[in-house]
Design a protein around this motif. Structure first.
Motif, PDB file in Angstrom:
ATOM      1  N   LEU A 105      33.686  31.121  31.039  1.00 51.71           N
ATOM      2  CA  LEU A 105      34.326  32.179  29.788  1.00 51.71           C
ATOM      3  C   LEU A 105      33.521  32.583  28.902  1.00 51.71           C
ATOM      4  O   LEU A 105      33.329  33.802  28.992  1.00 51.71           O
ATOM      5  CB  LEU A 105      35.456  31.274  29.303  1.00 51.71           C
ATOM      6  CG  LEU A 105      36.139  31.989  27.937  1.00 51.71           C
ATOM      7  CD1 LEU A 105      36.888  33.358  28.205  1.00 51.71           C
ATOM      8  CD2 LEU A 105      37.142  30.899  27.269  1.00 51.71           C
ATOM      9  N   GLN A 138      42.989  29.417  35.052  1.00 53.92           N
ATOM     10  CA  GLN A 138      43.339  30.479  36.209  1.00 53.92           C
ATOM     11  C   GLN A 138      42.705  31.660  36.326  1.00 53.92           C
ATOM     12  O   GLN A 138      42.471  32.470  37.360  1.00 53.92           O
ATOM     13  CB  GLN A 138      44.861  30.736  35.993  1.00 53.92           C
ATOM     14  CG  GLN A 138      46.005  29.479  35.990  1.00 53.92           C
ATOM     15  CD  GLN A 138      47.103  29.899  36.925  1.00 53.92           C
ATOM     16  OE1 GLN A 138      47.431  30.891  37.121  1.00 53.92           O
ATOM     17  NE2 GLN A 138      47.384  28.619  37.524  1.00 53.92           N
ATOM     18  N   TYR A 139      41.779  31.660  34.961  1.00 51.30           N
ATOM     19  CA  TYR A 139      41.271  33.210  35.081  1.00 51.30           C
ATOM     20  C   TYR A 139      39.734  32.556  34.914  1.00 51.30           C
ATOM     21  O   TYR A 139      39.001  33.622  35.302  1.00 51.30           O
ATOM     22  CB  TYR A 139      41.568  34.039  33.762  1.00 51.30           C
ATOM     23  CG  TYR A 139      43.059  34.500  33.898  1.00 51.30           C
ATOM     24  CD1 TYR A 139      43.356  35.545  34.669  1.00 51.30           C
ATOM     25  CD2 TYR A 139      44.000  33.639  33.096  1.00 51.30           C
ATOM     26  CE1 TYR A 139      44.682  36.006  34.949  1.00 51.30           C
ATOM     27  CE2 TYR A 139      45.345  34.211  33.216  1.00 51.30           C
ATOM     28  CZ  TYR A 139      45.767  35.282  34.210  1.00 51.30           C
ATOM     29  OH  TYR A 139      46.850  35.665  34.591  1.00 51.30           O
ATOM     30  N   PHE A 140      39.468  31.678  34.329  1.00 49.85           N
ATOM     31  CA  PHE A 140      37.912  31.137  34.109  1.00 49.85           C
ATOM     32  C   PHE A 140      37.852  29.825  34.837  1.00 49.85           C
ATOM     33  O   PHE A 140      38.357  29.047  34.385  1.00 49.85           O
ATOM     34  CB  PHE A 140      37.733  31.346  32.878  1.00 49.85           C
ATOM     35  CG  PHE A 140      37.722  32.838  32.234  1.00 49.85           C
ATOM     36  CD1 PHE A 140      36.839  33.808  32.544  1.00 49.85           C
ATOM     37  CD2 PHE A 140      38.902  33.058  31.476  1.00 49.85           C
ATOM     38  CE1 PHE A 140      37.034  35.166  31.951  1.00 49.85           C
ATOM     39  CE2 PHE A 140      39.127  34.193  31.132  1.00 49.85           C
ATOM     40  CZ  PHE A 140      38.377  35.358  31.279  1.00 49.85           C
ATOM     41  N   LYS A 185      54.337  40.763  35.799  1.00 50.60           N
ATOM     42  CA  LYS A 185      53.213  40.145  36.228  1.00 50.60           C
ATOM     43  C   LYS A 185      52.679  40.251  37.586  1.00 50.60           C
ATOM     44  O   LYS A 185      51.550  39.813  37.802  1.00 50.60           O
ATOM     45  CB  LYS A 185      53.246  38.643  35.926  1.00 50.60           C
ATOM     46  CG  LYS A 185      53.723  38.099  34.397  1.00 50.60           C
ATOM     47  CD  LYS A 185      53.934  36.713  34.160  1.00 50.60           C
ATOM     48  CE  LYS A 185      54.295  36.536  32.876  1.00 50.60           C
ATOM     49  NZ  LYS A 185      54.649  35.233  32.256  1.00 50.60           N
ATOM     50  N   GLN A 205      31.388  35.303  30.577  1.00 48.74           N
ATOM     51  CA  GLN A 205      32.060  36.632  30.674  1.00 48.74           C
ATOM     52  C   GLN A 205      32.323  37.124  29.446  1.00 48.74           C
ATOM     53  O   GLN A 205      32.177  38.439  29.368  1.00 48.74           O
ATOM     54  CB  GLN A 205      33.492  36.372  31.314  1.00 48.74           C
ATOM     55  CG  GLN A 205      33.069  35.582  32.651  1.00 48.74           C
ATOM     56  CD  GLN A 205      34.073  36.605  33.572  1.00 48.74           C
ATOM     57  OE1 GLN A 205      34.162  37.762  33.620  1.00 48.74           O
ATOM     58  NE2 GLN A 205      34.165  35.687  34.771  1.00 48.74           N
ATOM     59  N   TYR A 238      47.153  43.493  36.631  1.00 48.63           N
ATOM     60  CA  TYR A 238      47.387  42.580  35.662  1.00 48.63           C
ATOM     61  C   TYR A 238      46.381  41.508  35.496  1.00 48.63           C
ATOM     62  O   TYR A 238      46.104  41.141  34.248  1.00 48.63           O
ATOM     63  CB  TYR A 238      48.959  41.964  36.163  1.00 48.63           C
ATOM     64  CG  TYR A 238      49.305  40.788  35.369  1.00 48.63           C
ATOM     65  CD1 TYR A 238      49.927  40.914  33.935  1.00 48.63           C
ATOM     66  CD2 TYR A 238      48.971  39.320  35.569  1.00 48.63           C
ATOM     67  CE1 TYR A 238      50.390  40.088  33.063  1.00 48.63           C
ATOM     68  CE2 TYR A 238      49.342  38.401  34.835  1.00 48.63           C
ATOM     69  CZ  TYR A 238      49.943  38.610  33.610  1.00 48.63           C
ATOM     70  OH  TYR A 238      50.229  37.704  32.603  1.00 48.63           O
ATOM     71  N   ARG A 239      45.692  40.945  36.599  1.00 44.02           N
ATOM     72  CA  ARG A 239      44.840  39.967  36.361  1.00 44.02           C
ATOM     73  C   ARG A 239      43.715  40.279  35.415  1.00 44.02           C
ATOM     74  O   ARG A 239      43.367  39.460  34.565  1.00 44.02           O
ATOM     75  CB  ARG A 239      44.390  39.650  37.711  1.00 44.02           C
ATOM     76  CG  ARG A 239      43.742  38.329  37.646  1.00 44.02           C
ATOM     77  CD  ARG A 239      43.242  37.637  39.028  1.00 44.02           C
ATOM     78  NE  ARG A 239      42.131  36.797  39.000  1.00 44.02           N
ATOM     79  CZ  ARG A 239      42.456  35.403  38.692  1.00 44.02           C
ATOM     80  NH1 ARG A 239      43.814  34.977  38.477  1.00 44.02           N
ATOM     81  NH2 ARG A 239      41.648  34.534  38.305  1.00 44.02           N
ATOM     82  N   GLU A 240      43.087  41.594  35.558  1.00 43.42           N
ATOM     83  CA  GLU A 240      42.024  42.078  34.853  1.00 43.42           C
ATOM     84  C   GLU A 240      42.351  42.324  33.447  1.00 43.42           C
ATOM     85  O   GLU A 240      41.902  41.839  32.487  1.00 43.42           O
ATOM     86  CB  GLU A 240      41.528  43.370  35.354  1.00 43.42           C
ATOM     87  CG  GLU A 240      40.608  43.317  36.512  1.00 43.42           C
ATOM     88  CD  GLU A 240      39.502  42.267  36.300  1.00 43.42           C
ATOM     89  OE1 GLU A 240      38.789  42.368  35.312  1.00 43.42           O
ATOM     90  OE2 GLU A 240      39.376  41.361  37.106  1.00 43.42           O
ATOM     91  N   ALA A 268      44.776  40.460  32.044  1.00 46.37           N
ATOM     92  CA  ALA A 268      44.761  39.158  31.148  1.00 46.37           C
ATOM     93  C   ALA A 268      43.469  38.713  30.910  1.00 46.37           C
ATOM     94  O   ALA A 268      43.342  38.020  29.824  1.00 46.37           O
ATOM     95  CB  ALA A 268      45.622  38.221  32.286  1.00 46.37           C
ATOM     96  N   LYS A 269      42.472  38.776  31.842  1.00 48.67           N
ATOM     97  CA  LYS A 269      41.297  38.184  31.542  1.00 48.67           C
ATOM     98  C   LYS A 269      40.662  38.839  30.295  1.00 48.67           C
ATOM     99  O   LYS A 269      40.181  38.420  29.387  1.00 48.67           O
ATOM    100  CB  LYS A 269      40.312  38.520  32.611  1.00 48.67           C
ATOM    101  CG  LYS A 269      40.381  37.499  33.918  1.00 48.67           C
ATOM    102  CD  LYS A 269      39.316  37.977  35.060  1.00 48.67           C
ATOM    103  CE  LYS A 269      38.053  37.175  34.621  1.00 48.67           C
ATOM    104  NZ  LYS A 269      37.186  37.204  35.688  1.00 48.67           N
ATOM    105  N   ASN A 270      40.933  40.171  30.251  1.00 47.17           N
ATOM    106  CA  ASN A 270      40.424  41.011  28.968  1.00 47.17           C
ATOM    107  C   ASN A 270      41.029  40.418  27.762  1.00 47.17           C
ATOM    108  O   ASN A 270      40.281  40.306  26.733  1.00 47.17           O
ATOM    109  CB  ASN A 270      40.660  42.290  29.155  1.00 47.17           C
ATOM    110  CG  ASN A 270      39.866  43.044  30.059  1.00 47.17           C
ATOM    111  OD1 ASN A 270      38.373  42.516  29.926  1.00 47.17           O
ATOM    112  ND2 ASN A 270      39.765  44.085  30.711  1.00 47.17           N
TER     113      ASN A 270
END
Lengths: 215, 215, 215, 215
Positions: C58, C50-52, C3, C61, C8-10, C12-14
């Motif tokens: 969300l 955490q991502y949006f 992680k 995006q 990783y963040r990108e 996960a968002k995807n």
DNA sequence: AATGAATGAGTTTTCATTCAT
DNA sequence: TATGAATGAAAACTCATTCAT
């Protein structure tokens, strides 16, 4: 207790159930409000819905929990008693939950062995509209009758109770007497009159049923 | 009947009360809706409020009416019966309102002699919040017990019932047994089991209470 | 994948976006619940936050991603086709996402080339309350029209399409026809009728637009 | 209008329906609140529930009313037009409900012949979860198609439209084009572009379908 | 970074009761 | 006297969002 602990969820459910029983039993199903339960627990209504899908489900689980717990206790309790004791003061006090009624707030769910005063009421309110609940209650009621009958049957074998006595009737009779006297309490009859009736009637039942009755 | 006739008002009130009994008794207080009663009478909800200030008052009057009627009927009924008959099939059928249950829609509830348990439901729902109602019910309950006791007392004098029997306990015992068996019916127990228990237990009570018992 | 790795963040968002497309497209904006998306990803609702920042973000995006992907694919796809093919079965199947509809759970929505109508649903639900979103959608819609027009324009230069044809109208017409037929599908019209209409109408459009039409 | 008048109830229902259509059509099903409709009518939420059992039923009736009204009007409207007129400015204005959009508040439900902008949206939101509604919409959609086809079929008999044209495709094509262009409006495309497309595409369709086309 | 728990701010719905006619 | 219409106040339930760990 920290929240991220195994078993916390179960613990929380139990806390809710224990608190709920007080309100359902005191006020019946309809007059008990989710907000009331939530407030008394110091949580939001929404929190309750995390543990129970609906008010009806909460109530069902309250019943379930109660019903499940009681049978084991009943057996243990009866094992330690001779049928003659049914007509004693002590037995009456336990059966009618005399003491715990006053401190119900701080006691665990099942103080006595039989439904707390007025619990049947809440059940009745739902039973017509909820057949699955009715089935559960029927099953439970019959199970309790069976346990009591078996208990009396044992004493029939030992020659204490007469051969010709129908122990199932005996069981249902005693249970109904208790239920009916609960109603009488609700109707405002003084507890000493309830007790006198209990002792007199059970004595009659036992005297006719026992092979030798020295009372 | 023309509407501007003396007594019309009382007549109308009675019609409402008689119809309401059915719903309160079957569904309890909270599940009974004013709309439901009005609909079944073919009148508007507003009409009900011309005769009763509130739902609670309607219910109170329903109880009053019920309670008043019952006592007269009880006396008349008992006068024609010997206590021994309590344990008969016929008595059971009348007491538990067996026939009228099947055609309940068209019969008035008070065909039965004692308040069937599901009526207690409605009472209980209100009793906590309405102390004056509780007093009334207590009064009524005690009155019925007294009538029954007096009836047994009569037979004590005649030497049918033993001197040492407490007729008040007897009365309360029998009444509670009935209440309790009503609960059992509600819980889904088959009617033949109810009947068997009623006959067995009342027989025990009578046998111990009677001076000479040939049963 | 560990992680604490850049990207990783990108990643996960995807993953979240790709999963969300399905729900927003099938159920619209309001019926799509954060819990539902989280569950289907096997994560907690809190994780999504955490991502949006919000559900609306969300969704925005999701749209962004969808819109961006579509344009690239559209260009690539059109490059390999002659306009005549628009009225073929194959083109229809791809356009209306026939196959992926059946296995929609495991496919990404953007297998289809144009936003299927039920995606418009979610867009429309938000568009009134979110003007910046409307701008984005307008921009995208116009962009797609432009791409299609450019494509037809190319064939105009080659002498395939008549000089006097307004390729922008042609593009919008074809796109609207598709959107409208999506509505028809939603309304329960059988797919073979949709297909017949698509083929008949596009044929009409192409026949009138082409310099030489041998069909 | 006095309240105790025959037909008042129907009148009231219609008033509610007419007001509701505005909100459902503007905001979709989920974003439309019962409170909002009630407020805008100057009545309480409870009043709405006197006429409609639930929000869903209200919406269904809105649809029903709309759908029922439109078919008769459509026939009358078409009877007065020659197919050639479809591609005119006047027809476009009526079809796309251009003027009434601005003064929608004070106009009756059906200003134009086709669903107000965005009405399909609200339908779509419910259609997945409400199969009976889907059936109704399918029936309606097909009925409208049939009316349009019959209309074209008439002109086929008269020798205006070519024998080989599938009038059902023609009907669905034109209807879908309209639906799709509605989406385009929603997406923020300028009305003059919508109009240009409508005129260009319908002209193509008509030109290919007519025996003699002098346009 | 991740999550189980908790919640505030709605939203639909219900029903005893009132009121204008 | 009777009623159709209207409503206020409450109740169950929902869900995006936050927070403690």
């Amino acid at each position: 207790m920290p929240k991220v602990v195994p078993g916390y969820r179960e613990e929380a459910k139990n806390r809710i159930i224990k608190k709920s029983v007080k309100y359902f039993s005191k006020n019946g199903y309809h007059k008990t409000k989710m907000a009331e339960i939530a407030d008394s627990l110091g949580v939001s209504k929404a929190a309750l819905y995390q543990y129970f899908e609906s008010k009806e489900e909460l109530f069902t689980q309250v019943m379930q929990y109660y019903v499940d717990s009681i049978q084991g206790e009943l057996i243990a309790f009866l094992k330690s008693k001779h049928p003659k004791e049914i007509m004693t003061d002590d037995f009456f006090d336990i059966l009618f939950d005399i003491k715990s009624n006053e401190t119900r707030d701080n006691t665990v769910l099942i103080d006595g062995l039989f439904p707390p005063l007025d619990f049947n009421l809440a059940i009745s309110e739902l039973i017509t509209s909820n057949p699955s609940m009715k089935n559960k209650m029927t099953k439970h009621y019959k199970e309790v009758i069976r346990l009591l009958s078996d208990y009396f049957e044992e004493y029939k074998k030992n020659g204490v109770i007469k051969k010709e006595v129908d122990t199932s009737s005996m069981a249902m009779g005693i249970m109904s007497l208790q239920d009916g006297l609960m109603t009488a309490i609700l109707m405002g009859i003084e507890i000493h009159e309830i007790k006198r009736t209990w002792k007199d009637i059970t004595k009659m039942i036992l005297r006719t049923s026992f092979v030798e009755s020295d009372f």
